[in-house]
Design a protein around this motif. Sequence first.
Motif, PDB file in Angstrom:
ATOM      1  N   ARG A  99      19.580  45.117  10.525  1.00  0.00           N
ATOM      2  CA  ARG A  99      20.747  45.106  10.292  1.00  0.00           C
ATOM      3  C   ARG A  99      21.347  43.663   9.941  1.00  0.00           C
ATOM      4  NH1 ARG A  99      25.892  44.286  13.800  1.00  0.00           N
ATOM      5  NH2 ARG A  99      27.494  44.817  12.407  1.00  0.00           N
ATOM      6  N   ARG A 100      21.898  43.721   8.488  1.00  0.00           N
ATOM      7  CA  ARG A 100      22.290  42.520   7.833  1.00  0.00           C
ATOM      8  C   ARG A 100      23.911  42.392   7.821  1.00  0.00           C
ATOM      9  NH1 ARG A 100      17.759  40.471   4.240  1.00  0.00           N
ATOM     10  NH2 ARG A 100      19.325  39.572   2.864  1.00  0.00           N
ATOM     11  N   VAL A 101      24.372  41.273   8.131  1.00  0.00           N
ATOM     12  CA  VAL A 101      25.649  41.298   7.954  1.00  0.00           C
ATOM     13  C   VAL A 101      26.471  40.276   7.174  1.00  0.00           C
ATOM     14  CG1 VAL A 101      28.063  40.622   9.412  1.00  0.00           C
ATOM     15  CG2 VAL A 101      26.073  41.743  10.475  1.00  0.00           C
ATOM     16  N   THR A 102      27.243  40.815   5.989  1.00  0.00           N
ATOM     17  CA  THR A 102      27.856  39.484   5.172  1.00  0.00           C
ATOM     18  C   THR A 102      28.788  38.719   5.896  1.00  0.00           C
ATOM     19  OG1 THR A 102      27.887  41.440   3.601  1.00  0.00           O
ATOM     20  CG2 THR A 102      29.384  39.758   3.150  1.00  0.00           C
ATOM     21  N   VAL A 103      28.751  37.453   5.755  1.00  0.00           N
ATOM     22  CA  VAL A 103      29.534  36.605   6.347  1.00  0.00           C
ATOM     23  C   VAL A 103      30.395  35.916   5.400  1.00  0.00           C
ATOM     24  CG1 VAL A 103      27.672  36.295   8.103  1.00  0.00           C
ATOM     25  CG2 VAL A 103      27.533  34.747   6.054  1.00  0.00           C
ATOM     26  N   ALA A 104      30.055  36.069   4.021  1.00  0.00           N
ATOM     27  CA  ALA A 104      31.041  35.624   3.129  1.00  0.00           C
ATOM     28  C   ALA A 104      30.886  36.148   1.731  1.00  0.00           C
ATOM     29  CB  ALA A 104      31.024  34.130   2.901  1.00  0.00           C
ATOM     30  N   SER A 105      31.897  36.296   0.781  1.00  0.00           N
ATOM     31  CA  SER A 105      31.800  36.520  -0.573  1.00  0.00           C
ATOM     32  C   SER A 105      32.320  35.780  -1.316  1.00  0.00           C
ATOM     33  CB  SER A 105      32.690  38.124  -0.590  1.00  0.00           C
ATOM     34  OG  SER A 105      32.141  39.094   0.329  1.00  0.00           O
ATOM     35  N   LEU A 156      30.145  14.632  -5.612  1.00  0.00           N
ATOM     36  CA  LEU A 156      29.540  15.819  -5.154  1.00  0.00           C
ATOM     37  C   LEU A 156      29.465  16.110  -3.880  1.00  0.00           C
ATOM     38  CD1 LEU A 156      28.028  17.981  -6.792  1.00  0.00           C
ATOM     39  CD2 LEU A 156      26.214  16.589  -6.330  1.00  0.00           C
ATOM     40  N   VAL A 157      28.986  15.154  -2.892  1.00  0.00           N
ATOM     41  CA  VAL A 157      28.977  15.153  -1.425  1.00  0.00           C
ATOM     42  C   VAL A 157      30.420  15.529  -0.874  1.00  0.00           C
ATOM     43  CG1 VAL A 157      28.421  13.990   0.807  1.00  0.00           C
ATOM     44  CG2 VAL A 157      26.858  13.815  -1.262  1.00  0.00           C
ATOM     45  N   ARG A 158      31.630  14.689  -1.083  1.00  0.00           N
ATOM     46  CA  ARG A 158      32.734  14.990  -0.779  1.00  0.00           C
ATOM     47  C   ARG A 158      33.140  16.378  -1.174  1.00  0.00           C
ATOM     48  NH1 ARG A 158      35.814   9.200  -1.959  1.00  0.00           N
ATOM     49  NH2 ARG A 158      35.204   8.192  -0.050  1.00  0.00           N
ATOM     50  N   ILE A 159      32.930  16.847  -2.472  1.00  0.00           N
ATOM     51  CA  ILE A 159      33.339  18.258  -2.854  1.00  0.00           C
ATOM     52  C   ILE A 159      32.661  19.292  -2.064  1.00  0.00           C
ATOM     53  CG2 ILE A 159      33.500  19.734  -4.727  1.00  0.00           C
ATOM     54  CD1 ILE A 159      33.833  17.197  -6.466  1.00  0.00           C
ATOM     55  N   VAL A 160      31.306  19.032  -1.953  1.00  0.00           N
ATOM     56  CA  VAL A 160      30.707  19.835  -0.950  1.00  0.00           C
ATOM     57  C   VAL A 160      31.182  20.160   0.219  1.00  0.00           C
ATOM     58  CG1 VAL A 160      28.142  20.754  -0.208  1.00  0.00           C
ATOM     59  CG2 VAL A 160      28.321  20.084  -2.531  1.00  0.00           C
ATOM     60  N   ALA A 161      31.433  18.876   0.893  1.00  0.00           N
ATOM     61  CA  ALA A 161      32.006  18.848   2.246  1.00  0.00           C
ATOM     62  C   ALA A 161      33.232  19.619   2.327  1.00  0.00           C
ATOM     63  CB  ALA A 161      32.146  17.527   2.864  1.00  0.00           C
ATOM     64  N   GLU A 162      33.905  19.374   1.358  1.00  0.00           N
ATOM     65  CA  GLU A 162      35.309  20.076   1.482  1.00  0.00           C
ATOM     66  C   GLU A 162      35.135  21.532   1.275  1.00  0.00           C
ATOM     67  OE1 GLU A 162      39.293  20.192  -1.372  1.00  0.00           O
ATOM     68  OE2 GLU A 162      38.246  18.573  -1.300  1.00  0.00           O
ATOM     69  N   ILE A 163      34.130  22.119   0.388  1.00  0.00           N
ATOM     70  CA  ILE A 163      33.766  23.599   0.236  1.00  0.00           C
ATOM     71  C   ILE A 163      33.247  24.016   1.503  1.00  0.00           C
ATOM     72  CG2 ILE A 163      32.155  25.071  -0.754  1.00  0.00           C
ATOM     73  CD1 ILE A 163      32.365  23.285  -3.338  1.00  0.00           C
ATOM     74  N   LEU A 164      32.394  23.250   2.423  1.00  0.00           N
ATOM     75  CA  LEU A 164      31.843  23.701   3.740  1.00  0.00           C
ATOM     76  C   LEU A 164      32.848  24.068   4.713  1.00  0.00           C
ATOM     77  CD1 LEU A 164      28.469  21.806   3.726  1.00  0.00           C
ATOM     78  CD2 LEU A 164      28.853  24.226   3.194  1.00  0.00           C
ATOM     79  N   ALA A 165      33.845  22.652   4.682  1.00  0.00           N
ATOM     80  CA  ALA A 165      35.025  22.670   5.764  1.00  0.00           C
ATOM     81  C   ALA A 165      35.942  24.182   5.359  1.00  0.00           C
ATOM     82  CB  ALA A 165      35.787  21.651   5.523  1.00  0.00           C
ATOM     83  N   HIS A 166      36.199  24.452   4.071  1.00  0.00           N
ATOM     84  CA  HIS A 166      37.017  25.554   3.920  1.00  0.00           C
ATOM     85  C   HIS A 166      36.545  26.991   4.351  1.00  0.00           C
ATOM     86  CE1 HIS A 166      39.768  28.335   1.707  1.00  0.00           C
ATOM     87  NE2 HIS A 166      38.538  28.874   1.249  1.00  0.00           N
ATOM     88  N   ARG A 167      34.860  27.039   4.026  1.00  0.00           N
ATOM     89  CA  ARG A 167      34.243  28.086   4.516  1.00  0.00           C
ATOM     90  C   ARG A 167      34.117  28.300   5.892  1.00  0.00           C
ATOM     91  NH1 ARG A 167      29.593  28.369  -0.097  1.00  0.00           N
ATOM     92  NH2 ARG A 167      30.807  28.475  -1.724  1.00  0.00           N
ATOM     93  N   LEU A 168      34.248  27.177   6.540  1.00  0.00           N
ATOM     94  CA  LEU A 168      34.150  27.214   8.165  1.00  0.00           C
ATOM     95  C   LEU A 168      35.569  27.727   8.797  1.00  0.00           C
ATOM     96  CD1 LEU A 168      32.682  26.422  10.843  1.00  0.00           C
ATOM     97  CD2 LEU A 168      33.287  24.186  10.519  1.00  0.00           C
ATOM     98  N   GLU A 169      36.508  27.179   8.094  1.00  0.00           N
ATOM     99  CA  GLU A 169      37.919  27.641   8.395  1.00  0.00           C
ATOM    100  C   GLU A 169      38.052  29.257   8.242  1.00  0.00           C
ATOM    101  OE1 GLU A 169      42.306  26.979   6.915  1.00  0.00           O
ATOM    102  OE2 GLU A 169      40.907  25.515   6.542  1.00  0.00           O
ATOM    103  N   MET A 170      37.428  29.692   7.086  1.00  0.00           N
ATOM    104  CA  MET A 170      37.407  31.235   6.898  1.00  0.00           C
ATOM    105  C   MET A 170      36.708  31.910   7.812  1.00  0.00           C
ATOM    106  SD  MET A 170      39.411  31.548   3.854  1.00  0.00           S
ATOM    107  CE  MET A 170      38.590  33.158   3.423  1.00  0.00           C
ATOM    108  N   THR A 171      35.339  31.570   8.097  1.00  0.00           N
ATOM    109  CA  THR A 171      34.824  32.120   9.221  1.00  0.00           C
ATOM    110  C   THR A 171      35.503  32.036  10.361  1.00  0.00           C
ATOM    111  OG1 THR A 171      32.594  31.380   7.795  1.00  0.00           O
ATOM    112  CG2 THR A 171      32.312  31.900  10.280  1.00  0.00           C
ATOM    113  N   ARG A 172      35.991  31.038  10.762  1.00  0.00           N
ATOM    114  CA  ARG A 172      36.576  30.728  12.303  1.00  0.00           C
ATOM    115  C   ARG A 172      37.861  31.927  12.128  1.00  0.00           C
ATOM    116  NH1 ARG A 172      41.203  28.432  13.175  1.00  0.00           N
ATOM    117  NH2 ARG A 172      41.835  27.723  15.033  1.00  0.00           N
TER     118      ARG A 172
END
Length: 151
Positions: A62-68, A120-136
Amino acid sequence: MTKATRLLTALPPPQRGRLMELAREVSFPEDTRIFEAGGAADRFWIVRSGAVSLVQQVTPLRRVTVASLGAGDLLGWSWLFPPYRWDFGAEAFSPVRAYEFEAQPVLRLCEEEPALGLSLVRIVAEILAHRLEMTRGRLMEQYGSHRHGAL
């Protein structure tokens, strides 16, 4: 909820131009596994068109989609952080066109141009924070629906 940050549009034009000099255009047919969890993370992509599913193997069958992800989204961030292994797998949900970047040349560029590296690091961190918020949010919805069903 805030709109997801797009890596290329978030970089200032001169930095974006220098990064794009390292890009190559690639495509993935529908149902292609782009990378697997645990594999060596040595590149990343910016999706130009199509859809990519980030997947987690929860059981051997079983594989689960965690984001699109879709046009403009960053695919892959594990190349930036040790141990440089993918945390999830990625599959092309539809035919995908993307810009591909090899990690080493991008990391060298970041060392040569610290302002670009910091951006680049700041933008990637912002992207990760957004994805974490979406997952939450998804987990809260799922927990709430299971809890509500139990009452």
